[in-house]
Write a protein that holds these residues in place. Sequence first.
Motif, PDB file in Angstrom:
ATOM      1  N   SER A  44      43.431  39.154  32.006  1.00 56.58           N
ATOM      2  CA  SER A  44      42.627  38.876  33.184  1.00 56.58           C
ATOM      3  C   SER A  44      41.273  38.300  32.806  1.00 56.58           C
ATOM      4  O   SER A  44      40.793  38.469  31.690  1.00 56.58           O
ATOM      5  N   THR A  47      37.184  42.361  35.028  1.00 49.73           N
ATOM      6  CA  THR A  47      37.392  43.764  34.669  1.00 49.73           C
ATOM      7  C   THR A  47      37.676  44.567  35.929  1.00 49.73           C
ATOM      8  O   THR A  47      37.434  44.110  37.032  1.00 49.73           O
ATOM      9  N   GLY A  48      38.188  45.739  35.749  1.00 51.88           N
ATOM     10  CA  GLY A  48      38.435  46.634  36.885  1.00 51.88           C
ATOM     11  C   GLY A  48      39.914  46.874  37.091  1.00 51.88           C
ATOM     12  O   GLY A  48      40.767  46.107  36.646  1.00 51.88           O
ATOM     13  N   SER A  49      40.222  47.921  37.785  1.00 52.21           N
ATOM     14  CA  SER A  49      41.615  48.316  37.987  1.00 52.21           C
ATOM     15  C   SER A  49      42.393  47.346  38.872  1.00 52.21           C
ATOM     16  O   SER A  49      43.607  47.293  38.819  1.00 52.21           O
ATOM     17  N   GLN A  50      41.709  46.580  39.691  1.00 51.98           N
ATOM     18  CA  GLN A  50      42.375  45.616  40.578  1.00 51.98           C
ATOM     19  C   GLN A  50      42.771  44.346  39.832  1.00 51.98           C
ATOM     20  O   GLN A  50      43.501  43.522  40.372  1.00 51.98           O
ATOM     21  N   SER A  51      42.293  44.182  38.625  1.00 53.48           N
ATOM     22  CA  SER A  51      42.560  42.969  37.865  1.00 53.48           C
ATOM     23  C   SER A  51      43.822  43.119  37.082  1.00 53.48           C
ATOM     24  O   SER A  51      44.346  42.284  36.486  1.00 53.48           O
TER      25      SER A  51
END
Length: 51
Positions: A44, A47-51
Amino acid sequence: MFVAANRARRAINRLDDFHAALVAGDEDAVEINRVVEAAGLRVSRQTGSQS
């Protein structure tokens, strides 16, 4: 214009570093990307859980 451009910039994170190394042809980054894509995934740009 220079001042405005520098105020609007953001910090570079590890994913930015990885993608820059990939574009530059860094052997490690290219190999990592090859392994990730062979697994049917992609690295990705965010960053982050949605990525």
